[in-house]
Write an enzyme that holds these catalytic residues in place. Structure first.
Site: not given
Ligand code: HSE
Length: 405
Positions: A182, A200
């Site tokens: 998941g 980010k």
């Molecule tokens: N898909 C992102 C990760 C979730 O794996 O870090 C958090 O932004």
């Protein structure tokens, strides 16, 4: 009483409700008032869930209720999140969000609306999940000029690269495992192509520069081309491979990049493994600092969102200044940035070394066990444009990975 409305009852939204239910008494002590969830907005119904009593399907109920002072946006995506957040701020309601896409694209505008209305737009959870990084940059490290931020900002790809490194697993294999656990979506593009980390680092770059850094301007490469053979070379060199999101000052310029990097054992990010995130920061007077923890997941992300709600409840009608203007910062072109390059190339090292050195300068030859048809070499520090120019002369190059440090 401080009334809040939660937009979206998905993973993070239900986490926000859970955090407030679990730690409500302590949170209220910290605020000096009672935080109360008045509404949860979602298109779906949740029969049997106590939240059903607070559920509304129409945003107008929330925007028209003057008792709602704080709106929590955890829907994700740009629309309708952007419209709802903007209208909430214009109506004098503070907003806390975990939505990195929204913050990266519209952060400067939303902050300015919040400032004009003497309220707050906070987004701690948008970078690094539960790890405090936005607030430290905005409130703690304010005596410094931040010269570098280098982060492992995506847990999914860090999990995958860790498995490839420690277990010698294939990219395809670890992707399937990440999906089964998941971590990775069925369409894993946002993680594996580096798009998530790019948003980010765009947010962090905007915060340290005080200007708008467009995520579209950040050179972004994912991990899809990384193989177990690359990991073999990394091990031979005493390094590992990490997807780094980086923002560095060089003179008057800022450069930013998301790409897989060869990382030395001595680097503080070397031992950040699995789904964990970490952010290394260098300030001109502070020196080095590092922030480490759970970068994603329901409760860690909700913890950061609720911490923003607490801050907003403590600063009702008073804006916490965040320096992020809408004028665009032009990043230094990647071709001008300087670093070392690790290159895999087919052929014989002894026969090719002189030719390679006539172009790239002194190179260190790396031979990995079991890879007889090829070898690797590491250049000295050079401009990326220069590297690209010379690399074009060597069609047997398999691929290149940048080296950090
Ligand atoms: N898909 C992102 C990760 C979730 O794996 O870090 C958090 O932004």
């Amino acid at each position: 009483m401080v009334n809040i409305a939660v937009l979206g009852y998905g993973t993070v939204g239900s986490g926000v409700v859970e955090v407030i239910n679990t730690n409500g008494a302590r949170i209220n002590q910290r605020v000096g008032d009672e935080i109360s969830i008045k509404y949860v907005l979602d298109l779906r119904d949740f029969p049997g869930d106590p939240i059903q009593d607070k559920l509304v399907h129409d945003f107008e109920v929330i925007i028209n209720d003057p008792d709602v002072q704080i709106v929590v946006e955890v829907m994700g995506g740009i629309e309708p999140a952007y419209t709802f957040v903007k209208r909430s701020l214009q109506a004098g309601k503070s907003v806390a969000t975990s939505n990195k896409a929204l913050v990266a694209k519209h952060g400067a505008e939303l902050l300015s609306i919040a400032r004009d209305h003497h309220i707050n737009f906070l987004f701690e959870a948008s970078v690094g999940g539960g790890i405090p990084i936005i607030r430290p940059l905005n409130s703690s490290m304010t005596a410094d000029e931040i010269e570098e931020i280098t982060g492992i900002l995506n847990g999914t790809t860090n999990y995958m690269l860790s498995k490839m490194f420690y277990e010698g697993a294939d990219y395809g294999e670890v992707l399937k495992e990440a999906q089964a656990k998941g971590y990775a979506e069925r369409n894993p593009e946002a993680d594996v192509e580096g798009y998530d980390a790019c948003r980010k680092i765009a947010i962090l770059s905007s915060l340290i520069s005080g200007q708008q850094v467009d995520f579209e301007d950040i050179h972004t490469e994912g991990i899809t081309k990384i193989t177990k053979e690359d990991m073999l070379y990394a091990k031979t060199m005493g390094m590992t491979i990490k997807l780094l999101a980086m923002s560095k000052r060089s003179g008057d310029h800022l450069n930013a990049i998301v790409a897989p990097y060869m990382l030395h054992k001595e680097h503080p990010l070397y031992s950040v493994n699995g789904v964990f995130n970490a952010i290394f920061v260098h300030g001109n007077v502070l020196g080095d600092a590092m922030f480490y923890g759970s970068g994603a997941g329901k409760l860690p992300t909700a913890s950061a969102v609720v911490a923003d709600v607490v801050d907003e409840a403590k600063h009702l009608n008073r804006n916490i200044m965040t320096m992020w203007k809408s004028d665009k910062l032009n990043l230094q072109p990647i071709s001008d940035t300087r670093k070392r390059f690790f290159v895999r190339i087919q052929g014989n090292a002894d026969a090719m070394k002189a030719h390679l050195e006539s172009r790239f300068g002194p190179v260190e030859i790396i031979k990995a066990e079991g890879l007889a048809e090829e070898f690797g070499f590491v250049t000295e520090v050079m401009a990326e444009g220069e590297y690209e120019k010379y690399a074009a002369e060597f069609p047997s190059i398999v691929h290149m990975i940048r080296v950090e440090g």
